[in-house]
Design a protein around this motif. Structure first.
Motif, PDB file in Angstrom:
ATOM      1  N   CYS A   1       0.849  -1.198   0.000  1.00 35.74           N
ATOM      2  CA  CYS A   1       0.000   0.000   0.000  1.00 35.74           C
ATOM      3  C   CYS A   1       0.884   1.247   0.000  1.00 35.74           C
ATOM      4  N   GLU A   2       0.591   2.159  -0.888  1.00 35.88           N
ATOM      5  CA  GLU A   2       1.384   3.384  -0.960  1.00 35.88           C
ATOM      6  C   GLU A   2       0.676   4.519  -0.220  1.00 35.88           C
ATOM      7  N   VAL A   3       1.330   5.053   0.801  1.00 33.15           N
ATOM      8  CA  VAL A   3       0.811   6.162   1.597  1.00 33.15           C
ATOM      9  C   VAL A   3       1.897   7.222   1.686  1.00 33.15           C
ATOM     10  N   ASP A   4       1.616   8.391   1.144  1.00 35.41           N
ATOM     11  CA  ASP A   4       2.575   9.500   1.152  1.00 35.41           C
ATOM     12  C   ASP A   4       3.910   9.096   0.536  1.00 35.41           C
ATOM     13  N   GLY A   5       3.822   8.341  -0.569  1.00 39.03           N
ATOM     14  CA  GLY A   5       5.030   7.966  -1.290  1.00 39.03           C
ATOM     15  C   GLY A   5       5.810   6.826  -0.674  1.00 39.03           C
ATOM     16  N   GLU A   6       5.273   6.185   0.361  1.00 37.56           N
ATOM     17  CA  GLU A   6       5.987   5.096   1.044  1.00 37.56           C
ATOM     18  C   GLU A   6       5.133   3.832   1.037  1.00 37.56           C
ATOM     19  N   LYS A   7       5.775   2.692   0.832  1.00 36.96           N
ATOM     20  CA  LYS A   7       5.082   1.412   0.852  1.00 36.96           C
ATOM     21  C   LYS A   7       4.913   0.942   2.300  1.00 36.96           C
ATOM     22  N   VAL A   8       3.669   0.692   2.664  1.00 33.02           N
ATOM     23  CA  VAL A   8       3.368   0.259   4.032  1.00 33.02           C
ATOM     24  C   VAL A   8       2.420  -0.932   3.981  1.00 33.02           C
ATOM     25  N   THR A   9       2.193  -1.537   5.134  1.00 34.06           N
ATOM     26  CA  THR A   9       1.253  -2.655   5.211  1.00 34.06           C
ATOM     27  C   THR A   9      -0.182  -2.134   5.130  1.00 34.06           C
ATOM     28  N   LEU A  10      -1.105  -3.049   4.885  1.00 37.79           N
ATOM     29  CA  LEU A  10      -2.515  -2.667   4.807  1.00 37.79           C
ATOM     30  C   LEU A  10      -3.004  -2.113   6.139  1.00 37.79           C
ATOM     31  N   GLU A  11      -2.557  -2.691   7.225  1.00 34.73           N
ATOM     32  CA  GLU A  11      -2.967  -2.199   8.536  1.00 34.73           C
ATOM     33  C   GLU A  11      -2.509  -0.760   8.746  1.00 34.73           C
ATOM     34  N   GLU A  12      -1.274  -0.475   8.377  1.00 38.15           N
ATOM     35  CA  GLU A  12      -0.764   0.890   8.527  1.00 38.15           C
ATOM     36  C   GLU A  12      -1.531   1.860   7.633  1.00 38.15           C
TER      37      GLU A  12
END
Length: 308
Positions: free
Chosen positions: A166-177
């Protein structure tokens, strides 16, 4: 003359005050015993005025005031309630409900159940779509530009919460994050084709149900749409021992059972992409599994017809 007149009025007022105060003082332990008064702050004549307001007069001989009548009626009501409670003990012990209680529960449940209705594109502005390559296609060709998509090719329910896709603010994170970073009004979940041939149906559903429950925990105010697994074309279904529509139907039946009509709803796009025999129409797919890019509008139109 005016001074004499004022003097008489003052004397009458003082005399009346003194008489009422005397009556209140003499009756504070009898006729006015139910009232409380602070003699330092409030004179005793207030007792008489309160008594007159409640129907207690200084000349009353039986002291039967409205207060007494109200208390008597209250006692009668309490007695009637106790009798009613005693009479209803046996059915209560037996675990049955009265007709009124049953109807009240039924009405409450009916009010909580929500139904589908048509919506426009703006409905999906606070929606997040979660899934595998088919959801990736919905992102690329569905035109839902205001929606959020957390999907990747090859995603499955077993790796859903461990991989950083998952991409959030240009960073790949987990779905939970990702789900903790933003509040959503709707969650559209479509997954399951990659899990076929892996593990058991019960094992798949355990992981699937755990994911739905986690959606509820992370997004308690969101409406959750669990979407049926899109079927495959007849040619593939008939020949493939793993990716076939019999197995997909088994999974979809279990997924549909998760819907409660209140917070979780089942959607099955197979209603609009399959033929009379229940197979994905060959005219809609280029590989017997995925839709042509130009055909994702059929899926989107189906979603628009089934908003909550």
């Amino acid at each position: 003359m005016k001074k004499i007149r004022y003097c008489k009025i003052t004397i009458l007022i003082l005399a009346g005050w003194a008489i009422l105060s005397a009556i209140g003082f003499l009756g504070k332990d009898t006729i006015y015993s139910r009232y409380t008064v602070d003699p330092v702050k409030t004179p005793y004549f207030v007792l008489v005025m309160q008594g007159i307001h409640d129907g207690i007069y200084p000349w009353s001989s039986d002291h039967e005031s409205l207060w007494d009548k109200w208390e008597h009626l209250a006692e009668l009501r309490r007695d009637e309630e106790q009798i009613s409670a005693t009479e209803s003990t046996e059915p209560a012990v037996a675990g049955t409900e009265s007709m009124a209680e049953t109807e009240a529960v039924a009405e409450t449940e009916q009010e909580e159940v929500r139904s589908f209705h048509p919506v426009d594109a703006g409905y999906f502005s606070d929606a997040v779509f979660i899934g595998d390559s088919r959801t990736v296609g919905l992102h690329d060709y569905g035109g839902l530009d205001d929606s959020t998509f957390y999907a990747t090719v090859g995603m499955n329910v077993y790796n859903l919460w461990t991989e950083k896709f998952c991409e959030v603010d240009g960073e790949k994170v987990t779905l939970e994050e990702a789900l903790k970073a933003k509040k959503y009004g709707k969650i559209y979940f479509q997954i399951g084709i990659n899990e076929m041939g892996r593990g058991t149906l019960d094992g798949f559903m355990t992981a699937y149900e755990d994911s739905v429950e986690k959606f509820r925990e992370l997004q308690p105010d969101a409406v959750i749409f669990v979407q049926g697994i899109m079927k495959v074309a007849k040619e593939k279904s008939d020949k493939d021992p793993i990716f076939n529509n019999v197995g997909i139907e088994q999974r979809n039946e279990r997924i549909a059972a998760l819907a409660d009509g209140k917070n979780i709803f089942y959607l099955d796009m197979n209603e609009v992409v399959c033929d009379e025999e229940g197979n994905l129409k060959s005219s809609l797919t280029f590989d017997d599994i995925h839709l042509y890019g130009s055909k994702y509008g059929i899926w989107v139109d189906y979603l628009k017809e089934n908003g909550i």
